[in-house]
Design a protein around this motif. Structure first.
Motif, mmCIF file in Angstrom:
data_model
loop_
_atom_site.group_PDB
_atom_site.id
_atom_site.type_symbol
_atom_site.label_atom_id
_atom_site.label_comp_id
_atom_site.label_asym_id
_atom_site.label_seq_id
_atom_site.Cartn_x
_atom_site.Cartn_y
_atom_site.Cartn_z
ATOM 1 N N CYS A 1 1.480 -1.279 -11.523
ATOM 2 C CA CYS A 1 1.199 -0.378 -12.574
ATOM 3 C C CYS A 1 1.105 0.894 -11.813
ATOM 4 C CB CYS A 1 0.122 -0.551 -13.455
ATOM 5 S SG CYS A 1 0.349 -2.126 -14.623
ATOM 6 N N LYS A 2 0.611 0.966 -10.813
ATOM 7 C CA LYS A 2 0.338 2.416 -9.919
ATOM 8 C C LYS A 2 1.849 2.717 -9.639
ATOM 9 C CE LYS A 2 -2.118 4.718 -6.427
ATOM 10 N NZ LYS A 2 -1.059 4.892 -5.400
ATOM 11 N N TRP A 3 2.499 1.767 -9.204
ATOM 12 C CA TRP A 3 3.979 2.285 -8.810
ATOM 13 C C TRP A 3 4.822 2.574 -9.991
ATOM 14 C CZ3 TRP A 3 8.431 -0.379 -10.865
ATOM 15 C CH2 TRP A 3 9.530 0.194 -10.155
ATOM 16 N N GLY B 1 0.773 -1.169 -0.188
ATOM 17 C CA GLY B 1 0.123 0.090 -0.025
ATOM 18 C C GLY B 1 0.919 1.258 0.117
ATOM 19 N N ASN B 2 2.118 1.182 -0.110
ATOM 20 C CA ASN B 2 3.023 2.324 -0.012
ATOM 21 C C ASN B 2 3.054 2.775 -1.371
ATOM 22 O OD1 ASN B 2 3.457 2.529 2.640
ATOM 23 N ND2 ASN B 2 5.060 0.833 2.369
ATOM 24 N N LYS B 3 3.477 4.038 -1.395
ATOM 25 C CA LYS B 3 3.807 4.941 -2.869
ATOM 26 C C LYS B 3 4.950 4.055 -3.497
ATOM 27 C CE LYS B 3 4.303 9.500 -4.482
ATOM 28 N NZ LYS B 3 4.539 10.921 -3.989
ATOM 29 N N PHE B 4 6.028 3.944 -2.861
ATOM 30 C CA PHE B 4 6.999 3.145 -3.437
ATOM 31 C C PHE B 4 7.537 1.999 -2.593
ATOM 32 C CE2 PHE B 4 7.666 6.538 -6.227
ATOM 33 C CZ PHE B 4 7.690 7.526 -5.955
ATOM 34 N N PHE B 5 8.474 1.097 -2.931
ATOM 35 C CA PHE B 5 8.956 0.220 -2.208
ATOM 36 C C PHE B 5 9.769 0.761 -0.955
ATOM 37 C CE2 PHE B 5 7.887 -3.499 -4.867
ATOM 38 C CZ PHE B 5 7.988 -2.994 -5.872
ATOM 39 N N GLY B 6 10.399 1.901 -1.322
ATOM 40 C CA GLY B 6 11.033 2.598 -0.009
ATOM 41 C C GLY B 6 10.143 3.158 1.098
ATOM 42 N N GLY B 7 8.915 3.190 0.642
ATOM 43 C CA GLY B 7 7.917 4.131 1.474
ATOM 44 C C GLY B 7 7.411 5.244 0.725
ATOM 45 N N GLU B 8 7.489 6.311 1.554
ATOM 46 C CA GLU B 8 7.111 7.727 0.861
ATOM 47 C C GLU B 8 7.950 8.089 0.032
ATOM 48 O OE1 GLU B 8 4.299 9.941 0.813
ATOM 49 O OE2 GLU B 8 3.624 7.830 1.319
ATOM 50 N N GLU B 9 9.265 7.700 0.270
ATOM 51 C CA GLU B 9 10.201 7.971 -0.821
ATOM 52 C C GLU B 9 10.892 6.940 -1.560
ATOM 53 O OE1 GLU B 9 9.794 11.897 -0.566
ATOM 54 O OE2 GLU B 9 11.389 10.787 -1.710
ATOM 55 N N ILE B 10 11.457 7.212 -2.743
ATOM 56 C CA ILE B 10 12.387 6.299 -3.581
ATOM 57 C C ILE B 10 13.250 5.796 -2.692
ATOM 58 C CG2 ILE B 10 14.037 6.125 -5.406
ATOM 59 C CD1 ILE B 10 12.015 7.299 -6.984
ATOM 60 N N ASN C 1 14.098 -0.306 -11.594
ATOM 61 C CA ASN C 1 13.802 0.646 -12.450
ATOM 62 C C ASN C 1 13.434 0.005 -13.853
ATOM 63 O OD1 ASN C 1 16.641 -0.187 -13.307
ATOM 64 N ND2 ASN C 1 17.296 1.672 -13.794
ATOM 65 N N PHE C 2 14.104 -1.104 -14.195
ATOM 66 C CA PHE C 2 13.837 -1.652 -15.576
ATOM 67 C C PHE C 2 12.380 -1.990 -15.426
ATOM 68 C CE2 PHE C 2 14.447 -4.506 -19.071
ATOM 69 C CZ PHE C 2 13.448 -5.391 -18.921
ATOM 70 N N ILE C 3 11.827 -2.642 -14.577
ATOM 71 C CA ILE C 3 10.332 -2.902 -14.387
ATOM 72 C C ILE C 3 9.668 -1.762 -14.591
ATOM 73 C CG2 ILE C 3 8.556 -3.976 -13.139
ATOM 74 C CD1 ILE C 3 10.281 -5.508 -11.633
ATOM 75 N N GLY C 4 10.146 -0.590 -13.907
ATOM 76 C CA GLY C 4 9.346 0.741 -13.752
ATOM 77 C C GLY C 4 9.195 1.201 -15.106
ATOM 78 N N TYR C 5 10.175 1.075 -16.135
ATOM 79 C CA TYR C 5 10.057 1.871 -17.272
ATOM 80 C C TYR C 5 10.499 0.906 -18.629
ATOM 81 C CZ TYR C 5 11.525 5.769 -20.859
ATOM 82 O OH TYR C 5 11.539 6.394 -21.825
ATOM 83 N N TRP C 6 11.613 0.461 -18.589
ATOM 84 C CA TRP C 6 12.259 -0.392 -19.811
ATOM 85 C C TRP C 6 11.054 -1.527 -20.117
ATOM 86 C CZ3 TRP C 6 15.194 2.431 -16.717
ATOM 87 C CH2 TRP C 6 16.457 3.210 -17.519
ATOM 88 N N LEU C 7 10.577 -2.119 -18.934
ATOM 89 C CA LEU C 7 9.881 -3.189 -19.250
ATOM 90 C C LEU C 7 8.549 -2.672 -20.412
ATOM 91 C CD1 LEU C 7 9.052 -6.172 -18.901
ATOM 92 C CD2 LEU C 7 7.690 -5.376 -16.878
ATOM 93 N N GLY C 8 8.194 -1.726 -20.113
ATOM 94 C CA GLY C 8 7.359 -1.111 -21.119
ATOM 95 C C GLY C 8 7.646 -0.800 -22.574
#
Lengths: 208, 231
Positions: free
Chosen positions: A171-173, A127-136, A144-151
């Motif tokens: 996807c929200k992440w 339920g957090n914004k990021f894996f790191g919590g509120e911050e990256i 990062n590969f999943i976040g952008y490159w995968l698309g």
């Protein structure tokens, strides 16, 4: 004045991880683009074992392996930490970063296994914004590969691994990740990345 | 000394990854309870504490679990930082180098190429053996003039390479090959002796004959499977 240099390749999510960490901490650096099809003397000298990017040079001392470099960066420039401070939470972050790395190594494997990996990662967001919590944090950077490159890979290959209806949380992440002000600065332009992958469609390897 | 809390280690009798954690705990004088798992019949404890991989080793400290041997080693070093020895150097550059070599051992080449040499035959085996030879050359160069991979003191990269001392002779016996020898690998050989001389490490090796039996069976199984599918 500290001298920081980064040998990278604009396509590689691994060298972008290091850029992201340096930018998050406001560390100035000289970026030296590498042509991995024609490896430079510098690269061969600085990473004789693997001959790959990224390589970080700090005051003349070199190091390789993106996750190892991230740990060094966090220890050397402790502002805006990317790893938690307490040993247990740190161990968890390292575990997940390693998990993501291993799954990337196995990229050729079955779609079912990849799906299982994404389900596991969704659970870890809690339920957090990021894996790191509120911050990256380290895990977001590692992913990062999943976040952008995968698309982009999905577009080029026509494969649909991560879709909004199957993985809404992930996807929200991804949306949050690419919209993050510092992350945005480090992403290679989508159309150029797309063209690069299309050209390499026969052998999609960015781990030269 | 840090508040110990309850420390439990899930491992198997032969797991070289588990052995790394045993060394760290023993060298730092941390009391712990050891639980040997049967991976063909995984305990509820293992399934609960390592739901992602269901593998050993798992360290359970005050009811919280940590998995992946290298992650566990760093956790131990940070949590019991007052207990010597330090498992990673103080200097950040040396730390980066130590982590790099630990990763090299596990993920990049060393173990995977050993696995290939051990579980295959014919040309694939030859490729594995050639790959090991390359990796050993790199390790030999890195060890030259050093007491340990970690520097003056034993550390995480030494633990990561520990399998070389114990398992390689077993593999050599089963395969009928020489993988590490004094002539080609003087630094590595000397390092092996130095590691073996450490009492905590010497007393923790799994019994050699049992290892030979176990690994010979594993090789037979892989070869049989490969032959059946290609036959």
């Amino acid at each position: 004045m500290e001298e920081v240099k980064l040998l990278g390749w604009w396509v590689s999510p691994f060298s972008r991880r290091v850029e992201l960490a340096l930018k998050l901490k406001g560390v100035g650096y000289e970026y030296i683009e590498q042509d991995l099809a024609h490896k430079s003397q510098l690269l061969l000298e600085y990473n004789p074992v693997h001959k790959k990017v990224p390589v970080l040079v700090h005051n003349g001392k070199t190091m390789a392996e993106s996750l190892v470099i991230l740990e060094y960066i966090d220890e050397t420039w402790p502002n805006n930490p990317i790893l938690p401070r307490n040993p247990y939470d740190k161990a968890m972050a390292r575990f997940w970063a390693q998990f993501i790395e291993e799954k990337e190594e196995e990229r050729g494997k079955l779609v079912e296994e990849a799906s299982q990996c994404f389900i596991t990662l969704e659970g870890e967001l809690k339920g957090n914004k990021f894996f790191g919590g509120e911050e990256i944090g380290m895990v977001d950077i590692a992913a990062n590969f999943i976040g952008y490159w995968l698309g982009v890979v999905q577009e080029v290959s026509g494969m649909e691994l991560v879709t909004r209806d199957k993985f809404p949380v992930l996807c929200k992440w991804m949306d949050e990740f690419v919209e993050h002000s510092v992350v945005k600065e480090t992403l290679p332009p989508r159309d150029e990345l797309h063209a690069e992958f299309e050209a390499r469609l026969g052998a999609p390897s960015w781990k030269y | 000394m840090a508040d110990q809390g309850e420390v439990k280690l899930l491992k198997t009798w032969s797991s070289l990854f588990g052995l790394r954690v045993v060394w760290a705990l023993k060298l730092k004088g941390i009391p712990y309870e050891s639980v040997d798992e049967d991976l063909t019949n995984k305990s509820d404890l293992l399934l609960q504490y390592n739901p992602v991989h269901t593998k050993v080793p798992v360290l359970i400290h005050n009811g919280k679990s940590i998995c992946e041997s290298l992650v566990i080693l760093e956790y131990i070093d940070e949590t019991w930082s007052q207990n010597p020895p330090r498992l990673l150097p103080r200097d950040p550059i040396q730390r980066a180098s130590a982590r790099f070599w630990a990763k090299f051992m596990d993920e990049k080449q060393a173990l995977p190429s050993m696995w290939q040499a051990f579980t295959k035959e014919g040309r694939e085996q030859e490729e594995g053996v050639a790959s090991i030879a390359e990796n050993l050359k790199l390790l030999e160069a890195e060890l030259e003039g050093k007491k340990f991979l970690g520097g003056e003191e034993i550390g995480i990269p030494d633990f990561a390479l520990g399998w070389l001392v114990n398992l390689v002779p077993v593999f050599e016996e089963i395969l009928g090959l020489k993988i590490v020898d004094e002539e080609r690998h003087p630094s590595l050989s000397e390092w092996s002796r130095r590691i073996s001389d450490i009492p905590v490490i010497e007393e923790s090796w799994p019994p050699r004959d049992k290892l030979v039996t176990k690994w010979a069976a594993i090789r037979d199984h892989f070869l049989a499977t490969a032959r059946a599918s290609s036959g």
